[in-house]
Design an enzyme around this catalytic site. Structure first.
Site, PDB file in Angstrom:
ATOM      1  NE  ARG A 237       2.876  -1.727   7.421  1.00  0.00           N
ATOM      2  CZ  ARG A 237       2.916  -2.415   6.288  1.00  0.00           C
ATOM      3  NH1 ARG A 237       2.791  -1.768   5.142  1.00  0.00           N
ATOM      4  NH2 ARG A 237       3.065  -3.717   6.281  1.00  0.00           N
TER       5      ARG A 237
ATOM      6  CE  LYS B 161       3.438  -6.471  -1.366  1.00  0.00           C
ATOM      7  NZ  LYS B 161       4.682  -6.575  -0.557  1.00  0.00           N
TER       8      LYS B 161
ATOM      9  NE  ARG C  26       5.510  -7.340   7.329  1.00  0.00           N
ATOM     10  CZ  ARG C  26       6.006  -6.097   7.292  1.00  0.00           C
ATOM     11  NH1 ARG C  26       6.572  -5.564   8.359  1.00  0.00           N
ATOM     12  NH2 ARG C  26       5.923  -5.398   6.190  1.00  0.00           N
TER      13      ARG C  26
ATOM     14  NE  ARG D  85       0.810 -11.142   2.308  1.00  0.00           N
ATOM     15  CZ  ARG D  85       1.009  -9.826   2.258  1.00  0.00           C
ATOM     16  NH1 ARG D  85       0.214  -9.048   1.580  1.00  0.00           N
ATOM     17  NH2 ARG D  85       2.010  -9.314   2.893  1.00  0.00           N
TER      18      ARG D  85
ATOM     19  NE  ARG E 142       6.662   0.291   5.379  1.00  0.00           N
ATOM     20  CZ  ARG E 142       6.210  -0.854   4.889  1.00  0.00           C
ATOM     21  NH1 ARG E 142       5.852  -0.929   3.630  1.00  0.00           N
ATOM     22  NH2 ARG E 142       6.104  -1.904   5.655  1.00  0.00           N
TER      23      ARG E 142
HETATM   24  P1  AP5 Z   1       6.752  -0.253   0.100  1.00  0.00           P
HETATM   25  O1  AP5 Z   1       6.382   0.270  -1.228  1.00  0.00           O
HETATM   26  O2  AP5 Z   1       6.012   0.237   1.287  1.00  0.00           O
HETATM   27  O3  AP5 Z   1       6.839  -1.865   0.068  1.00  0.00           O
HETATM   28  P2  AP5 Z   1       5.692  -2.958   0.107  1.00  0.00           P
HETATM   29  O4  AP5 Z   1       6.075  -4.026  -0.851  1.00  0.00           O
HETATM   30  O5  AP5 Z   1       4.359  -2.326  -0.058  1.00  0.00           O
HETATM   31  O6  AP5 Z   1       5.914  -3.513   1.567  1.00  0.00           O
HETATM   32  P3  AP5 Z   1       4.851  -3.898   2.703  1.00  0.00           P
HETATM   33  O7  AP5 Z   1       5.613  -3.971   3.982  1.00  0.00           O
HETATM   34  O8  AP5 Z   1       3.660  -3.003   2.666  1.00  0.00           O
HETATM   35  O9  AP5 Z   1       4.463  -5.333   2.256  1.00  0.00           O
HETATM   36  P4  AP5 Z   1       3.803  -6.423   3.109  1.00  0.00           P
HETATM   37  O10 AP5 Z   1       3.446  -7.408   2.068  1.00  0.00           O
HETATM   38  O11 AP5 Z   1       4.619  -6.921   4.234  1.00  0.00           O
HETATM   39  O12 AP5 Z   1       2.622  -5.654   3.854  1.00  0.00           O
HETATM   40  P5  AP5 Z   1       1.059  -5.544   3.588  1.00  0.00           P
HETATM   41  O13 AP5 Z   1       0.614  -4.220   4.019  1.00  0.00           O
HETATM   42  O14 AP5 Z   1       0.718  -6.034   2.245  1.00  0.00           O
HETATM   43  O15 AP5 Z   1       8.332   0.072   0.281  1.00  0.00           O
HETATM   44  C1  AP5 Z   1       9.006  -0.282   1.490  1.00  0.00           C
HETATM   45  C2  AP5 Z   1      10.043   0.811   1.813  1.00  0.00           C
HETATM   46  O16 AP5 Z   1      11.054   0.797   0.802  1.00  0.00           O
HETATM   47  C3  AP5 Z   1       9.478   2.239   1.818  1.00  0.00           C
HETATM   48  O17 AP5 Z   1      10.114   2.973   2.826  1.00  0.00           O
HETATM   49  C4  AP5 Z   1       9.839   2.801   0.426  1.00  0.00           C
HETATM   50  O18 AP5 Z   1      10.033   4.193   0.457  1.00  0.00           O
HETATM   51  C5  AP5 Z   1      11.151   2.062   0.142  1.00  0.00           C
HETATM   52  N1  AP5 Z   1      11.336   1.775  -1.287  1.00  0.00           N
HETATM   53  C6  AP5 Z   1      10.413   1.296  -2.168  1.00  0.00           C
HETATM   54  N2  AP5 Z   1      10.942   1.121  -3.388  1.00  0.00           N
HETATM   55  C7  AP5 Z   1      12.265   1.486  -3.290  1.00  0.00           C
HETATM   56  C8  AP5 Z   1      13.356   1.518  -4.205  1.00  0.00           C
HETATM   57  N3  AP5 Z   1      13.201   1.127  -5.487  1.00  0.00           N
HETATM   58  N4  AP5 Z   1      14.561   1.927  -3.756  1.00  0.00           N
HETATM   59  C9  AP5 Z   1      14.739   2.330  -2.450  1.00  0.00           C
HETATM   60  N5  AP5 Z   1      13.732   2.315  -1.530  1.00  0.00           N
HETATM   61  C10 AP5 Z   1      12.519   1.898  -1.943  1.00  0.00           C
HETATM   62  O19 AP5 Z   1       0.510  -6.640   4.627  1.00  0.00           O
HETATM   63  C11 AP5 Z   1       0.612  -6.417   6.019  1.00  0.00           C
HETATM   64  C12 AP5 Z   1      -0.025  -7.578   6.754  1.00  0.00           C
HETATM   65  O20 AP5 Z   1      -1.425  -7.653   6.437  1.00  0.00           O
HETATM   66  C13 AP5 Z   1       0.521  -8.969   6.424  1.00  0.00           C
HETATM   67  O21 AP5 Z   1       1.673  -9.286   7.177  1.00  0.00           O
HETATM   68  C14 AP5 Z   1      -0.673  -9.862   6.772  1.00  0.00           C
HETATM   69  O22 AP5 Z   1      -0.777 -10.047   8.163  1.00  0.00           O
HETATM   70  C15 AP5 Z   1      -1.859  -9.006   6.317  1.00  0.00           C
HETATM   71  N6  AP5 Z   1      -2.229  -9.273   4.902  1.00  0.00           N
HETATM   72  C16 AP5 Z   1      -2.158  -8.391   3.869  1.00  0.00           C
HETATM   73  N7  AP5 Z   1      -2.572  -8.963   2.735  1.00  0.00           N
HETATM   74  C17 AP5 Z   1      -2.918 -10.234   3.047  1.00  0.00           C
HETATM   75  C18 AP5 Z   1      -3.407 -11.331   2.296  1.00  0.00           C
HETATM   76  N8  AP5 Z   1      -3.626 -11.258   0.967  1.00  0.00           N
HETATM   77  N9  AP5 Z   1      -3.641 -12.502   2.950  1.00  0.00           N
HETATM   78  C19 AP5 Z   1      -3.456 -12.616   4.276  1.00  0.00           C
HETATM   79  N10 AP5 Z   1      -2.973 -11.617   5.049  1.00  0.00           N
HETATM   80  C20 AP5 Z   1      -2.713 -10.424   4.438  1.00  0.00           C
HETATM   81 MG    MG Z   2       2.649  -2.119   1.144  1.00  0.00          MG
END
Ligand code: AP5
Ligand code: MG
Length: 217
Positions: free
Chosen positions: A161, A13, A172, A88, A127
């Site tokens: 992270r 994402k 997660r 979410r 990552r």
């Molecule tokens: P990346 O692009 O970083 O993936 P991502 O989907 O953004 O993963 P996140 O870990 O950020 O998602 P998340 O939903 O757990 O975390 P968030 O910050 O939203 O890619 C991942 C890795 O893969 C990278 O190293 C990249 O280089 C590699 N990659 C990408 N595409 C690739 C490809 N095609 N091929 C090979 N490699 C690839 O949330 C964190 C926390 O915040 C949550 O756990 C929760 O506690 C809180 N939170 C956030 N939003 C909410 C909400 N709406 N409601 C409640 N709590 C929330």
């Molecule tokens: Mg992300």
């Protein structure tokens, strides 16, 4: 363009959101990034969110809906936005639909990044994120050109992270399956869901998403 990137932790994402934001000149709105900034700033909101984030649980709906309500009314979001990591669960999805219906500017597309669970674990443990500019790397799949240096801003602050440890990642992924994955049916019923193979290479995925977004513009 008003679109949502939906997908499990590690599905790409943030990676795709960054590209789309540049391509369309609209902000990428990531609740995860906004929450991490609040934690780093030590604000009251950050203090309330930290425990849930460390455990890999969802932060309360009240907090994240409040953040989104405020963020989407900023002037730079008037032309549209790419939502990353929001909504979410059903409560958040319904609150967003109501908010946008009142503005007569409903969502146009929800892009599901489809990736297998085994791949996700490796992506997340590998990552690294640039603390200076937010660029995302992966030590296995997309490392920086020079070890430990950001290709984009040349900083040496590529960090892991704190929620990218195996225990928190497992939770997660569980939380995603239980609370977020059901949104696929919710948006499919609205006729707005588009599925993309999230295991393609990064450029191919970006191209596929771009083609979908052109059809709904
Ligand atoms: P990346 O692009 O970083 O993936 P991502 O989907 O953004 O993963 P996140 O870990 O950020 O998602 P998340 O939903 O757990 O975390 P968030 O910050 O939203 O890619 C991942 C890795 O893969 C990278 O190293 C990249 O280089 C590699 N990659 C990408 N595409 C690739 C490809 N095609 N091929 C090979 N490699 C690839 O949330 C964190 C926390 O915040 C949550 O756990 C929760 O506690 C809180 N939170 C956030 N939003 C909410 C909400 N709406 N409601 C409640 N709590 C929330
Ligand atoms: Mg992300």
């Amino acid at each position: 363009m008003r679109a949502v990137l939906l997908g499990a932790p590690g599905s790409g994402k943030g990676t795709q959101g960054e590209r789309l934001s540049q391509q369309y000149g609209i902000p990428q709105v990531s609740t995860g990034d906004l929450l991490r900034a609040a934690v780093a700033a030590g604000s009251e909101l950050g203090k309330q969110a930290k425990a849930a984030m460390d455990a890999g649980e969802l932060v309360s709906d009240q907090i994240v809906i409040g953040i989104i309500r405020e963020r989407l009314t900023q002037p730079d979001a008037a032309k549209g936005y790419i939502l990353d990591g929001f909504p979410r669960n059903f409560t958040q999805a319904q609150a967003l639909d109501e908010m946008l219906a009142a503005l007569e500017r409903p969502l146009q597309a929800i892009i599901l990044l489809d990736v297998n669970f085994e791949v996700l674990m490796r992506r997340l443990t590998g990552r690294r994120t640039c603390q200076a500019c937010g660029a995302i790397y992966n030590i296995y799949f997309s490392p920086p050109e020079v070890d430990h240096r950001c290709d984009k801003c040349n900083s040496d602050q590529l960090v892991q992270r704190s929620d990218d440890n195996e225990e928190t990642i497992s939770n997660r992924l569980r939380v995603y399956e239980a609370q977020t994955a059901p949104l696929v049916d919710y948006y499919e019923a609205q006729g707005k869901l588009y599925k993309v193979d999230g295991e393609d290479d990064i450029t191919k995925i970006a191209k596929n998403i771009g083609q979908i977004l052109e059809t709904v513009r």
